[in-house]
Motif scaffolding. Structure first.
Motif, mmCIF file in Angstrom:
data_model
loop_
_atom_site.group_PDB
_atom_site.id
_atom_site.type_symbol
_atom_site.label_atom_id
_atom_site.label_comp_id
_atom_site.label_asym_id
_atom_site.label_seq_id
_atom_site.Cartn_x
_atom_site.Cartn_y
_atom_site.Cartn_z
ATOM 1 N N TYR A 182 7.659 -1.531 -11.649
ATOM 2 C CA TYR A 182 7.016 -0.984 -10.452
ATOM 3 C C TYR A 182 7.396 -1.755 -9.191
ATOM 4 N N LEU A 183 7.640 -3.059 -9.324
ATOM 5 C CA LEU A 183 8.160 -3.816 -8.185
ATOM 6 C C LEU A 183 9.522 -3.273 -7.767
ATOM 7 N N ALA A 184 10.367 -2.986 -8.748
ATOM 8 C CA ALA A 184 11.697 -2.449 -8.451
ATOM 9 C C ALA A 184 11.603 -1.096 -7.752
ATOM 10 N N VAL A 185 10.678 -0.258 -8.202
ATOM 11 C CA VAL A 185 10.470 1.050 -7.553
ATOM 12 C C VAL A 185 10.090 0.836 -6.088
ATOM 13 N N GLY A 186 9.136 -0.069 -5.838
ATOM 14 C CA GLY A 186 8.700 -0.334 -4.470
ATOM 15 C C GLY A 186 9.810 -0.923 -3.616
ATOM 16 N N LEU B 27 1.262 -0.206 -4.958
ATOM 17 C CA LEU B 27 2.033 -1.290 -5.561
ATOM 18 C C LEU B 27 1.157 -2.527 -5.763
ATOM 19 N N GLU B 28 0.317 -2.834 -4.792
ATOM 20 C CA GLU B 28 -0.557 -4.006 -4.890
ATOM 21 C C GLU B 28 -1.509 -3.911 -6.074
ATOM 22 N N ALA B 29 -2.040 -2.724 -6.342
ATOM 23 C CA ALA B 29 -3.001 -2.543 -7.432
ATOM 24 C C ALA B 29 -2.354 -2.715 -8.801
ATOM 25 N N HIS C 42 0.805 -1.214 0.000
ATOM 26 C CA HIS C 42 0.000 0.000 0.000
ATOM 27 C C HIS C 42 0.844 1.272 0.000
ATOM 28 N N MET C 43 2.075 1.149 -0.523
ATOM 29 C CA MET C 43 2.822 2.372 -0.848
ATOM 30 C C MET C 43 2.455 2.763 -2.284
ATOM 31 N N VAL C 44 2.261 4.031 -2.503
ATOM 32 C CA VAL C 44 1.894 4.513 -3.839
ATOM 33 C C VAL C 44 3.154 4.599 -4.702
ATOM 34 N N VAL C 45 3.112 3.923 -5.864
ATOM 35 C CA VAL C 45 4.252 3.954 -6.784
ATOM 36 C C VAL C 45 3.874 4.581 -8.126
ATOM 37 N N MET C 46 2.572 4.894 -8.306
ATOM 38 C CA MET C 46 2.119 5.553 -9.534
ATOM 39 C C MET C 46 1.083 6.601 -9.151
ATOM 40 N N SER C 47 1.455 7.854 -9.295
ATOM 41 C CA SER C 47 0.533 8.930 -8.950
ATOM 42 C C SER C 47 -0.750 8.830 -9.773
ATOM 43 N N ASN C 48 -1.897 8.875 -9.081
ATOM 44 C CA ASN C 48 -3.216 8.768 -9.735
ATOM 45 C C ASN C 48 -3.341 7.492 -10.580
ATOM 46 N N GLY C 49 -2.736 6.425 -10.084
ATOM 47 C CA GLY C 49 -2.809 5.140 -10.772
ATOM 48 C C GLY C 49 -4.115 4.421 -10.501
ATOM 49 N N PRO C 50 -4.165 3.105 -10.774
ATOM 50 C CA PRO C 50 -5.410 2.352 -10.602
ATOM 51 C C PRO C 50 -5.862 2.310 -9.142
ATOM 52 N N ASN C 51 -7.171 2.193 -8.948
ATOM 53 C CA ASN C 51 -7.737 2.126 -7.607
ATOM 54 C C ASN C 51 -7.269 0.856 -6.894
ATOM 55 N N CYS C 52 -6.939 1.016 -5.624
ATOM 56 C CA CYS C 52 -6.547 -0.116 -4.791
ATOM 57 C C CYS C 52 -7.695 -0.440 -3.830
ATOM 58 N N GLY C 53 -7.731 -1.672 -3.350
ATOM 59 C CA GLY C 53 -8.766 -2.077 -2.402
ATOM 60 C C GLY C 53 -8.725 -1.294 -1.109
#
Length: 313
Positions: free
Chosen positions: A242-246, A182-184, A164-175
């Protein structure tokens, strides 16, 4: 003297009862699909029947302790499931009290990702490593950390929510309600969603076009990439970025010696780990340091509940 432990793992797709010992040997395993509307009473009934069956298969009359892990928020000290996303009606469920009463042995409760982190400490790549982070890549993304030789829980017992760290600003909705977690993007559900949402690419793919969107999962995406599907290759490359970013975010904050990657997606093996290690090295930029990225235990989900009482005793 060998300790024998009964472990219950309550996940999104299955409930398992496992008998193992303090040497990390799994002696029996009983599994059933998770039913979302099971409720407290029926779940306990499943525990009792599955646990008894697991003991019979392991040819044991007695066990020394029980470990239970749940996806969701748990209160370890009180032995209470605060909430579970996979089974309805389990809010404030005093599961330890009920299970101890039935089986008559000490019982310990943990969050599933925390339990998997403990398993890596006792049986896996975290043995003898005082500072490591465990990241589980499955339907969702979670994890845990040992810092200076101790499990880090945080003030509210919720440390390790790396998904639940944000890796994409305004990216897809997460649960969780945020956008671009990152999970989304890189969790199993997120990978499948990214494939199925790109209708034109699915239609143009010789492999994806043959299946319905509800059958697409992360394992299939890696498999199709290996078979040469260009769309699958694109999805995997994006996922790894995105995994690498996280991962680099986590390393920059906690500075561990080792990052251990487990969960179902980690079974992709070299297809995941070779490009992921390269992407992490690239993403470090000037902050590069020698952090090992290792694959988690093959049987981590089985060893997770077994490990809980071993760590707490």
């Amino acid at each position: 003297m060998t300790k024998h432990i009964l472990g219950f793992d309550v996940g999104g797709t299955k409930i398992s009862a496992v008998i193992g010992n303090d040497r990390g040997e799994i002696l029996s395993n009983v599994r059933k699909p998770t039913v979302k509307h099971l409720g407290k009473k029926r779940l306990l009934d499943e525990f009792y029947s599955m646990g008894t069956k697991a003991m019979e298969l392991a040819e044991l009359d007695n066990i020394d302790s029980i470990g239970i892990d749940f996806a969701g928020l748990v209160d370890r000290e009180k032995g209470v499931v605060v909430s579970s996303p996979n089974i309805l009606g389990l809010d404030n469920f005093k599961v330890v009290e009920e299970v101890e009463k039935h089986f008559g042995v000490p019982t310990v409760l943990e969050n599933d990702a925390t339990a998997a982190t403990i398993a890596e400490r006792i049986f896996g790549s975290g043995r003898g490593v005082d500072n490591f982070v465990y990241l589980t890549l499955s339907t969702g993304i979670g994890g845990g950390a040992f810092l200076n030789g101790k499990l880090y829980r945080g003030v509210h017992g919720m440390a390790g929510e790396f998904g639940h760290m944000v890796v994409m600003s305004n990216g897809p909705n997460c649960g969780c309600g945020r956008k671009g977690c990152l999970e989304a993007i890189a969790g199993g559900k997120g990978i499948a969603r990214r494939v199925s949402e790109n209708i034109s690419a699915v239609r143009d793919s010789a492999l994806f076009s043959k299946i319905t969107p509800d059958k697409i999962d992360a394992e299939m995406v890696f498999k199709y990439m290996e078979e040469g599907d260009m769309f699958a290759q694109l999805i995997v490359e994006e996922t790894i970025y995105y995994l690498a970013v996280g991962i680099v975010n986590v390393i920059n904050i906690l500075d561990p010696e080792v990052m251990i990657i487990g969960g179902g997606i980690s079974r992709a093996g070299k297809l995941l780990f070779d490009p992921l290690r390269a992407a992490v090295n690239e993403e470090f930029k000037s902050m590069k340091r020698p952090v090992k990225i290792l694959q988690g235990l093959d049987n981590g989900p089985d060893l997770a509940p077994i490990s809980i009482p071993l760590y707490n005793f």
